[in-house]
Design a protein around this motif. Structure first.
Motif, short mmCIF file in Angstrom:
data_model
loop_
_atom_site.label_atom_id
_atom_site.label_comp_id
_atom_site.label_asym_id
_atom_site.label_seq_id
_atom_site.Cartn_x
_atom_site.Cartn_y
_atom_site.Cartn_z
N ALA A 115 0.82 -1.21 0.00
CA ALA A 115 0.00 0.00 0.00
C ALA A 115 0.86 1.26 0.00
N ASP A 116 2.04 1.19 0.58
CA ASP A 116 2.94 2.34 0.59
C ASP A 116 3.62 2.56 -0.76
N GLN A 117 3.57 1.55 -1.63
CA GLN A 117 4.29 1.63 -2.90
C GLN A 117 3.38 1.82 -4.10
N SER A 118 2.09 1.58 -3.95
CA SER A 118 1.18 1.57 -5.10
C SER A 118 -0.09 2.32 -4.77
N GLU A 119 -0.54 3.18 -5.68
CA GLU A 119 -1.79 3.91 -5.46
C GLU A 119 -2.97 2.95 -5.37
N ASP A 120 -3.02 1.96 -6.26
CA ASP A 120 -4.11 0.98 -6.22
C ASP A 120 -4.16 0.28 -4.87
N CYS A 121 -3.00 -0.15 -4.37
CA CYS A 121 -2.96 -0.86 -3.10
C CYS A 121 -3.26 0.07 -1.94
N ARG A 122 -2.91 1.35 -2.08
CA ARG A 122 -3.26 2.33 -1.05
C ARG A 122 -4.77 2.48 -0.95
N ILE A 123 -5.45 2.44 -2.10
CA ILE A 123 -6.91 2.49 -2.08
C ILE A 123 -7.45 1.27 -1.34
N VAL A 124 -6.89 0.09 -1.63
CA VAL A 124 -7.32 -1.14 -0.96
C VAL A 124 -7.13 -1.00 0.55
N GLY A 125 -5.94 -0.55 0.97
CA GLY A 125 -5.67 -0.41 2.40
C GLY A 125 -6.58 0.59 3.07
N THR A 126 -6.87 1.69 2.39
CA THR A 126 -7.77 2.70 2.95
C THR A 126 -9.17 2.15 3.13
N VAL A 127 -9.68 1.48 2.10
CA VAL A 127 -11.00 0.87 2.18
C VAL A 127 -11.04 -0.16 3.31
N ASN A 128 -10.01 -0.99 3.42
CA ASN A 128 -9.95 -1.99 4.48
C ASN A 128 -10.03 -1.34 5.86
N SER A 129 -9.26 -0.26 6.06
CA SER A 129 -9.24 0.40 7.35
C SER A 129 -10.59 1.04 7.68
N ILE A 130 -11.18 1.71 6.71
CA ILE A 130 -12.48 2.36 6.93
C ILE A 130 -13.53 1.33 7.33
N PRO A 169 -20.38 -4.92 4.72
CA PRO A 169 -19.34 -4.29 3.89
C PRO A 169 -19.87 -3.84 2.54
N ALA A 170 -19.22 -2.83 1.99
CA ALA A 170 -19.54 -2.32 0.66
C ALA A 170 -18.26 -2.32 -0.18
N LYS A 171 -18.35 -2.78 -1.39
CA LYS A 171 -17.18 -2.78 -2.25
C LYS A 171 -16.95 -1.40 -2.87
N THR A 172 -15.69 -1.11 -3.13
CA THR A 172 -15.33 0.04 -3.96
C THR A 172 -15.00 -0.48 -5.35
N VAL A 173 -15.58 0.13 -6.36
CA VAL A 173 -15.37 -0.26 -7.74
C VAL A 173 -14.49 0.79 -8.41
N SER A 220 -13.04 -1.68 8.52
CA SER A 220 -12.69 -2.28 9.80
C SER A 220 -13.18 -1.41 10.95
N TYR A 221 -13.00 -0.09 10.81
CA TYR A 221 -13.46 0.81 11.87
C TYR A 221 -14.97 0.71 12.04
N TRP A 222 -15.71 0.82 10.94
CA TRP A 222 -17.16 0.82 11.05
C TRP A 222 -17.70 -0.52 11.52
N ARG A 223 -17.04 -1.61 11.17
CA ARG A 223 -17.45 -2.92 11.68
C ARG A 223 -17.32 -2.95 13.21
#
Length: 320
Positions: free
Chosen positions: A106-121, A139-143, A123-126
């Protein structure tokens, strides 16, 4: 904004259809291009506009919520009937599941940063739903899409900007939006500006799960004190709440810096109704507000961030 290198990412929460056409996504009939009907919230709640196209439209919406099918109209203005662009060529970036496995990715790739951000968000709301005794968080997917995508709210093109579709409970995001936000709207940009936008969209998902979104279905008229403005400002506040608690989700190795928070505040200010109207019309018309002023958007994000408590995000009681 630094991820924990050992954090395990879940790329299944992000769907990448950038190598596909508008046939991919959440389903729904084709209603043409242009702006989404009934979605007048810049950056966050109801519709969205981008690029210079937006600057020429009377009602501007950057990222937000799309509670009704796309109709080609926005804020009483014809969206132009513009048809979605042809699908882009296959992306060379490869499969998210293969590339986005850890926080180091996630620190190296924008796509993976989006994945990590979505995962964290999520996780918090869960955790929040469980601790507050609410019903289980769904959960809701990001497309991730490029140029055009088929959704449960109809076919949308990139001019709509990031948005949440309640019909299929998905967040839709064309990453080119972030260049537009910085280049054409004067936002500072940066990784945390992206995180703020995504967290705002998931704020709408939370509103959908809690039934708050029903307030808009009862009265979707624009205006400075309207339900749409209150819904958008609450989503901004929810984004701040997540930011306050993000390190507790285990995806980040330290709290966000002031530089990170400044990126979010800059993005919020750039898409205030008053700021957008000045750019597009040369004057401010409060009766047409759908997302709130720059000052309100910054203040409600800060309310969430400073408190870390979603109960402080009651934008429907009293003044805003």
């Amino acid at each position: 904004m630094q991820f924990d290198d050992d954090a395990q990412l879940d790329p299944s929460q992000v769907e990448d259809v950038r190598a596909s056409g508008p046939q991919s996504g959440g389903g729904g009939g084709r209603r043409g291009g242009g702006m989404p009907g009934g979605c007048a919230l810049p950056i966050g709640g109801k519709g969205g506009g981008c690029l210079l196209l937006i600057l020429g439209v009377a009602a501007l919406f950057l990222f937000g919520l799309v509670p009704t099918p796309f109709s080609g109209e926005e804020g009483g203005q014809q969206g132009g009937g513009r048809q979605p662009s042809a699908p882009p060529p296959p992306s060379p970036s490869g499969n998210l599941a293969e590339r986005c496995k850890t926080g180091a990715d996630a620190d190296q790739s924008e796509d993976c940063r989006i994945v990590g951000t979505v995962n964290s968000i999520q996780s918090y709301w869960r955790q929040e739903f469980a601790e507050r005794g609410k019903k289980a968080y769904t959960p809701a997917k990001t497309v991730l899409f490029s140029q055009a995508v088929r959704t449960g709210c109809g076919v949308a093109d990139s001019a709509v900007g990031p948005f949440y579709c309640p019909a299929d409970r998905k967040v839709y995001l064309d990453l080119s939006f972030f260049d537009t936000l910085q280049r054409d709207f004067g936002a500072e940009g940066g990784p945390f500006a992206q995180a703020y936008v995504i967290a705002h969209e998931y704020g709408h998902h939370v509103q959908n799960l809690l039934g708050t979104m029903n307030r808009l279905s009862r009265d979707n008229r624009p205006g400075a004190g309207s339900a749409s403005v209150r819904l958008e400002l609450q989503a901004d506040c929810y984004a701040g709440v997540w930011a306050h608690n993000a390190v507790k989700t285990g995806f980040y190795d330290e709290p966000f810096s002031q530089t990170d928070i400044d990126q979010a505040l800059s993005a919020a200010a750039a898409v205030g109704d008053d700021s957008i109207q000045r750019r597009s019309r040369g004057r401010v018309t409060p009766d047409a507000f759908t997302h709130g002023t720059s000052e309100q958007r910054e203040r409600w994000f800060s309310t969430g961030y400073d408190s870390g408590d979603p109960k402080r995000c009651d934008t429907f009681t009293g003044g805003i």
